[in-house]
Write an enzyme that holds these catalytic residues in place. Structure first.
Site, PDB file in Angstrom:
ATOM      1  N   LYS A  34      35.444  41.975  45.810  1.00 45.85           N
ATOM      2  CA  LYS A  34      35.649  40.995  44.736  1.00 45.85           C
ATOM      3  C   LYS A  34      34.832  39.754  45.039  1.00 45.85           C
ATOM      4  CE  LYS A  34      37.655  39.593  40.995  1.00 45.85           C
ATOM      5  NZ  LYS A  34      36.283  39.295  40.497  1.00 45.85           N
TER       6      LYS A  34
ATOM      7  N   LYS B 263      38.560  34.831  51.783  1.00 47.50           N
ATOM      8  CA  LYS B 263      39.207  34.048  50.719  1.00 47.50           C
ATOM      9  C   LYS B 263      40.299  34.894  50.065  1.00 47.50           C
ATOM     10  CE  LYS B 263      36.464  31.432  48.078  1.00 47.50           C
ATOM     11  NZ  LYS B 263      35.699  30.853  46.932  1.00 47.50           N
TER      12      LYS B 263
ATOM     13  N   LYS C  37      29.671  39.842  46.740  1.00 47.52           N
ATOM     14  CA  LYS C  37      28.989  38.742  46.061  1.00 47.52           C
ATOM     15  C   LYS C  37      27.667  39.240  45.517  1.00 47.52           C
ATOM     16  CE  LYS C  37      29.644  34.257  45.414  1.00 47.52           C
ATOM     17  NZ  LYS C  37      30.919  33.542  45.402  1.00 47.52           N
TER      18      LYS C  37
ATOM     19  N   THR D  27      39.705  27.219  39.301  1.00 55.02           N
ATOM     20  CA  THR D  27      39.274  26.687  40.605  1.00 55.02           C
ATOM     21  C   THR D  27      39.778  25.250  40.774  1.00 55.02           C
ATOM     22  OG1 THR D  27      37.341  28.097  40.425  1.00 55.02           O
ATOM     23  CG2 THR D  27      37.280  26.437  42.146  1.00 55.02           C
TER      24      THR D  27
ATOM     25  N   ASN E  28      30.982  23.198  36.489  1.00 60.47           N
ATOM     26  CA  ASN E  28      32.271  23.656  35.957  1.00 60.47           C
ATOM     27  C   ASN E  28      33.417  23.223  36.875  1.00 60.47           C
ATOM     28  OD1 ASN E  28      34.223  25.028  34.442  1.00 60.47           O
ATOM     29  ND2 ASN E  28      33.986  26.855  35.705  1.00 60.47           N
TER      30      ASN E  28
ATOM     31  N   SER F  35      41.280  35.510  38.752  1.00 59.00           N
ATOM     32  CA  SER F  35      40.508  36.733  38.502  1.00 59.00           C
ATOM     33  C   SER F  35      41.382  37.956  38.801  1.00 59.00           C
ATOM     34  CB  SER F  35      39.282  36.792  39.413  1.00 59.00           C
ATOM     35  OG  SER F  35      38.203  36.111  38.829  1.00 59.00           O
TER      36      SER F  35
HETATM   37  N1  GLU Z   1      32.864  32.685  42.330  1.00 57.18           N
HETATM   38  C1  GLU Z   1      34.228  32.363  42.602  1.00 57.18           C
HETATM   39  C2  GLU Z   1      34.438  32.207  44.089  1.00 57.18           C
HETATM   40  O1  GLU Z   1      33.513  32.035  44.844  1.00 57.18           O
HETATM   41  C3  GLU Z   1      35.199  33.335  41.932  1.00 57.18           C
HETATM   42  C4  GLU Z   1      35.131  34.746  42.413  1.00 57.18           C
HETATM   43  C5  GLU Z   1      35.983  35.710  41.592  1.00 57.18           C
HETATM   44  O2  GLU Z   1      36.685  35.275  40.708  1.00 57.18           O
HETATM   45  O3  GLU Z   1      35.901  36.899  41.908  1.00 57.18           O
HETATM   46  O4  GLU Z   1      35.537  32.166  44.550  1.00 57.18           O
END
Ligand code: GLU
Length: 415
Positions: free
Chosen positions: A69, A93, A105, A189, A220, A348
């Site tokens: 993810k 995370k 990623k 976030t 954002n 998410s």
């Molecule tokens: N890009 C965001 C992060 O770095 C969200 C990642 C997601 O929702 O999968 O946490």
């Protein structure tokens, strides 16, 4: 911080956690390496009929605890090392947030501001076609990140659904509400950061009401955080984008500055406070500093200027290790990125759960579940920090996250 250093720094945080947990060498080796890395070259037809090629990556750091993810960024300077570092951070995370995923990623080396909407759509669809077999609801699930948005997610979900010949809404998150998005995702976030910061302030015997907040970044994440923190009673005293910055000790009018930023693309038109440079924002007197831009903006050259007592990392990797040491010496508490920026990926996860169940929640339900997850995560980190007698919240967060991922690997018989 360059991308190579950023990658090394992420790996050394994982290694430090392995050392704290006294994990064996094999586990450490597996947990530091990405399981899979895809590099793609994407030829895309431009509006004038010419063809431009773009490089892209999708890296799955691990899928031991569940599917990969993590977001997808469009950035002119992204490369393999950056995407690898970010994929690694995503694993931990998700783990620290207690959601059943590994980390992944993606990145495309592009300046999206130079492309028309049609060109962006063709690029997004080309990327999805190129990585289609490596993503999916149970494989690896992309989401928005720097310079990507719900529209791009919708194009990609549509492209994959065309390939699969059925709607696979859960293959990607951060989608618009009309195609399986979740309430609360676009502000998650910033909202998540507020929940964690407020809970940490309570440990310190302080309140968010009246606290002076300085925000580095007005994308954002930064712009949403400004609105959310102001609505919670904090006073936003400084904010910047990559070129302009505003300081007002009396508190910035957030509605006005957001309107100006939206209309003009910068903060120049805000005349109530004082115009300063983005670098000067780091030295502004405040209680809470929110880094919400890119990696490494707080480094050894500027760390001693920070005047806040709490830094809550909304961006991924905003503080270099050298700066970390300087800030800790000054007694500044740092809430690490893998916790303080986890709101996005947690919602998410809620979106993915809703897609799989086909039943959608109210905003109040999303908020209640988001706050519960983050406050629980903070409590668990606090306990781990005390048990292992650690000074740093970052090492405690990585410690607990690495322990969980290592356990999944062990239970699966990988190590
Ligand atoms: N890009 C965001 C992060 O770095 C969200 C990642 C997601 O929702 O999968 O946490």
């Amino acid at each position: 911080m360059n991308n190579d250093l950023f990658c090394q720094r992420s790996i050394s945080l994982v290694k430090k956690a392995c050392e704290i947990l006294e994990l064996d060498e094999t586990t450490e080796q597996i947990i530091c390496e990405p399981k899979r890395a895809i590099e793609v070259t994407l030829p895309v037809k431009m509006d004038d009929g010419s063809i431009r090629t773009f490089k892209g990556w999708r890296i799955l750091h691990t899928d031991a605890p569940g599917p990969g993810k993590g977001g997808l960024r469009f950035h002119p300077e992204t490369n393999y090392d950056e995407v690898r570092a970010l994929a690694t951070l995503m694993t931990f995370k998700c783990s620290v947030a207690g959601i059943p995923y590994g980390g992944g990623k993606g990145g495309i080396r592009v300046n999206p501001k130079e492309l028309s909407k049609m060109e962006l759509e063709r690029l997004s669809r080309a990327y999805m076609r190129a990585i289609a077999q490596f993503v999916g609801v149970d494989i690896d699930i992309p989401a928005p990140d720097v310079y990507t948005n719900p529209q791009i997610m919708a194009w990609m979900m549509d492209e994959l659904s065309v390939i699969r010949q059925y709607n696979e809404f859960g293959c990607i998150t951060g989608k618009p509400l009309s195609v399986g998005g979740s309430k609360g995702r676009s502000t998650a976030t910033g909202q998540g950061n507020l929940y964690v910061t407020r809970a940490a302030l309570r440990y310190m015997g302080k309140e968010i009401e009246g606290a002076k907040v300085c925000i580095h970044g007005c994308g954002n994440a930064g712009a949403t955080a400004a609105k959310i923190f102001a609505a919670a009673g904090a006073k936003i005293v400084a904010i910047c984008d990559s070129k302009t910055a505003v300081y007002d000790p009396e508190g910035i009018d957030i509605d006005l500055i957001s309107e100006i930023k939206e209309k003009t693309g910068n903060l120049h038109g805000y005349t109530k406070g004082k115009q300063i440079s983005p670098d000067e924002v780091l030295a502004v007197p405040c209680d809470i500093f929110l880094p919400a831009s890119l990696e490494g903006i707080i480094n050894e050259d500027n760390a001693d200027k920070i005047q806040a007592s709490l830094i809550s990392e909304m961006a991924n990797g905003p503080i270099t290790p050298e700066a970390d040491a300087i800030l800790s010496k000054k007694g500044i508490i740092i809430l690490p990125d893998i916790l303080a920026s986890a709101g996005g990926v947690i919602v998410s996860y809620f979106e993915w759960v809703q897609n799989r169940g086909g039943y959608y929640w109210s905003d109040a339900e999303v908020q209640e579940k988001l706050e519960t997850k983050l406050v629980e995560a903070l409590d668990e980190i606090k306990k781990f920090k005390e048990e292992y007698k650690l000074d740093s919240w970052r090492h405690a967060a990585f410690g607990i996250a690495v322990a969980r991922v290592a356990q999944s690997m062990k239970d699966r018989g990988w190590c």
